[in-house]
Design a protein around this motif. Structure first.
Motif, PDB file in Angstrom:
ATOM      1  N   VAL A 144       0.844  -1.211   0.000  1.00 35.57           N
ATOM      2  CA  VAL A 144       0.000   0.000   0.000  1.00 35.57           C
ATOM      3  C   VAL A 144       0.877   1.258   0.000  1.00 35.57           C
ATOM      4  O   VAL A 144       0.618   2.212  -0.724  1.00 35.57           O
ATOM      5  CB  VAL A 144      -0.962   0.015   1.208  1.00 35.57           C
ATOM      6  CG1 VAL A 144      -1.729   1.330   1.280  1.00 35.57           C
ATOM      7  CG2 VAL A 144      -1.937  -1.143   1.119  1.00 35.57           C
ATOM      8  N   CYS A 188      -4.593  -9.863   0.158  1.00 39.25           N
ATOM      9  CA  CYS A 188      -3.255  -9.419  -0.271  1.00 39.25           C
ATOM     10  C   CYS A 188      -2.264 -10.559  -0.045  1.00 39.25           C
ATOM     11  O   CYS A 188      -1.347 -10.465   0.759  1.00 39.25           O
ATOM     12  CB  CYS A 188      -2.849  -8.165   0.499  1.00 39.25           C
ATOM     13  SG  CYS A 188      -1.402  -7.382  -0.224  1.00 39.25           S
ATOM     14  N   CYS A 195      -6.733  -7.934  -5.891  1.00 42.61           N
ATOM     15  CA  CYS A 195      -6.782  -6.469  -5.730  1.00 42.61           C
ATOM     16  C   CYS A 195      -8.187  -5.907  -5.953  1.00 42.61           C
ATOM     17  O   CYS A 195      -8.571  -4.928  -5.308  1.00 42.61           O
ATOM     18  CB  CYS A 195      -5.793  -5.797  -6.670  1.00 42.61           C
ATOM     19  SG  CYS A 195      -4.097  -6.295  -6.341  1.00 42.61           S
ATOM     20  N   CYS A 198     -10.024  -5.664  -2.772  1.00 42.66           N
ATOM     21  CA  CYS A 198      -9.269  -5.080  -1.657  1.00 42.66           C
ATOM     22  C   CYS A 198      -9.832  -3.715  -1.246  1.00 42.66           C
ATOM     23  O   CYS A 198     -10.045  -2.849  -2.091  1.00 42.66           O
ATOM     24  CB  CYS A 198      -7.803  -4.944  -2.073  1.00 42.66           C
ATOM     25  SG  CYS A 198      -6.797  -4.180  -0.800  1.00 42.66           S
ATOM     26  N   CYS A 204      -3.467   2.051  -2.977  1.00 44.55           N
ATOM     27  CA  CYS A 204      -2.303   1.149  -3.002  1.00 44.55           C
ATOM     28  C   CYS A 204      -1.279   1.599  -4.053  1.00 44.55           C
ATOM     29  O   CYS A 204      -1.522   1.546  -5.258  1.00 44.55           O
ATOM     30  CB  CYS A 204      -2.766  -0.279  -3.298  1.00 44.55           C
ATOM     31  SG  CYS A 204      -1.391  -1.439  -3.349  1.00 44.55           S
TER      32      CYS A 204
HETATM   33  S1  SF4 Z   1      -4.524  -3.457  -3.896  1.00 44.13           S
HETATM   34 FE1  SF4 Z   1      -3.668  -5.469  -4.191  1.00 44.13          FE
HETATM   35  S2  SF4 Z   1      -1.505  -5.274  -3.694  1.00 44.13           S
HETATM   36 FE2  SF4 Z   1      -2.539  -3.475  -2.892  1.00 44.13          FE
HETATM   37  S3  SF4 Z   1      -2.975  -3.984  -0.778  1.00 44.13           S
HETATM   38 FE3  SF4 Z   1      -4.765  -4.517  -1.970  1.00 44.13          FE
HETATM   39  S4  SF4 Z   1      -4.517  -6.674  -2.521  1.00 44.13           S
HETATM   40 FE4  SF4 Z   1      -2.538  -5.901  -1.813  1.00 44.13          FE
END
Ligand code: SF4
Length: 353
Positions: A144, A188, A195, A198, A204
């Motif tokens: 991130v 993650c 992603c 997420c 990020c």
């Molecule tokens: S966007 Fe992807 S790489 Fe970034 S914290 Fe979330 S899961 Fe992890």
């Protein structure tokens, strides 16, 4: 919305339900944290249930014998964690009059409790604002915030601890810490992070810069030591020769067979050590039945283990040795390969190689 709000909001809907999450009992949370270190949750769950059933309170754990604790821990590896757990339970029961430490600072005084575990317990059970930083957290934060410092360097450890302390929720540190661990474990992930699911995707940096696979940075080079262990399972009239491992080495305080270790392995080497071992016996009084080979990987060691099953025609004796029948052996904590060996001994159809 800031980082911790994103994480907490996501956790409200996505949290994983585990038995240790429905309690604020510090003893049970401590048990879960120690069991889950370097262990998959699915495997750890089983051990958590076994331990809480056998030892519902810290007093029950303190009053158990070390053999009982190690036996229940058998197969989980890292046996020093079980020994420390037992040691700390006795400390709480005897020195602290059974009162579980209720702050980060006091928890750190327990053997086997480091900054991560103390932060997890104090934030979850006592709402203390402490950031718990484990491998999952390193991964999420490094991605991130695009942190380039190696997570296993002393500079990295302190940098990540500072960053994590700045981010931890002031109002709900326990849920925040657990949310971050869940995020690292389920979304993650080291490979193929999800992603699109997420909660911090919009902020990020590694995602925006397309460098997810390059985070976290880790210094390579931990050398894996190879060891060759020749075990001799000497059996006479249904009894086996065993002893407790007392050296500061792997499997301390577990029970094993007579052992010859070398830095390579050869049949000649094996037969020489077998010859030395059976010297006290009449030279025609033993019969080599079969040999099993196991490969066992630890974090820094690769073990090549040969267990030679040898029947002896005279009774087994020796000052430092125990002569035990199979049921007695099964009650003792033994290394995983020896447990497997005994399981195969019970299935003679597929035990000959
Ligand atoms: S966007 Fe992807 S790489 Fe970034 S914290 Fe979330 S899961 Fe992890």
């Amino acid at each position: 919305m800031d980082f911790s709000s994103h994480i907490l909001q996501w956790y409200q809907f996505e949290r994983r339900d585990f038995p240790w999450r429905s309690t604020k009992n510090a003893y049970k949370v401590w048990l879960s944290e120690i069991i889950l270190q370097q262990t998959r949750t699915s495997q750890g769950l089983n051990y958590y249930l076994k331990f809480t059933e056998a030892f519902p309170t810290v007093q029950d754990l303190a009053e158990a014998s070390e053999n009982e604790v190690l036996k229940l821990w058998q197969g989980l590896g890292y046996y020093s964690r079980a020994r420390n757990l037992h040691h700390s339970a006795k400390f709480i029961h005897q020195e602290l009059k059974g009162v579980f430490p209720n702050s980060y600072k006091e928890l750190l005084k327990l053997k086997g409790v480091g900054p991560y575990t103390a932060a997890a317990i104090s934030s979850i059970c006592f709402k203390e604002v402490q950031a718990a930083v484990d491998g999952n957290v390193y991964r999420v934060l490094s991605r991130v915030f695009d942190v380039e410092t190696a997570i296993n360097s002393s500079k990295g450890i302190s940098q990540f601890q500072t960053l994590a302390s700045q981010l931890v929720s002031q109002t709900d540190p326990g849920d925040y810490n657990q949310a971050l661990m869940d995020l690292g474990a389920t979304i993650c992930t080291p490979k193929n992070p999800k992603c699109s699911l997420c909660p911090t995707e919009s902020m990020c940096l590694a995602r925006a810069r397309n460098i997810i696979t390059e985070r976290p940075v880790k210094i390579k080079g931990i050398k894996i030591k190879e060891r060759y262990l020749n075990y001799f399972c000497l059996e006479h009239d249904g009894k086996f020769l065993m002893k407790k491992r007392t050296e500061n080495d792997i499997w301390k305080n577990l029970y094993d067979f007579p052992l010859h270790e070398s830095n390579h392995t050869s049949l000649e080497d094996t037969m020489t050590s077998l010859g030395e071992l059976v010297t006290p016996f009449d030279e025609n009084a033993f019969n080599h039945i079969w040999t099993k080979h196991y490969t066992h990987k630890l974090s820094h060691q690769k073990l090549s283990i040969f267990i030679h099953h040898v029947q002896i025609n005279t009774p087994l004796v020796g000052k430092k040795w125990l002569s035990l029948n199979r049921e007695e052996v099964m009650d003792l904590p033994v290394p995983k390969p020896i447990e497997k060996f005994f399981e195969e001994l019970l299935n003679p159809l597929d035990n000959k190689k």
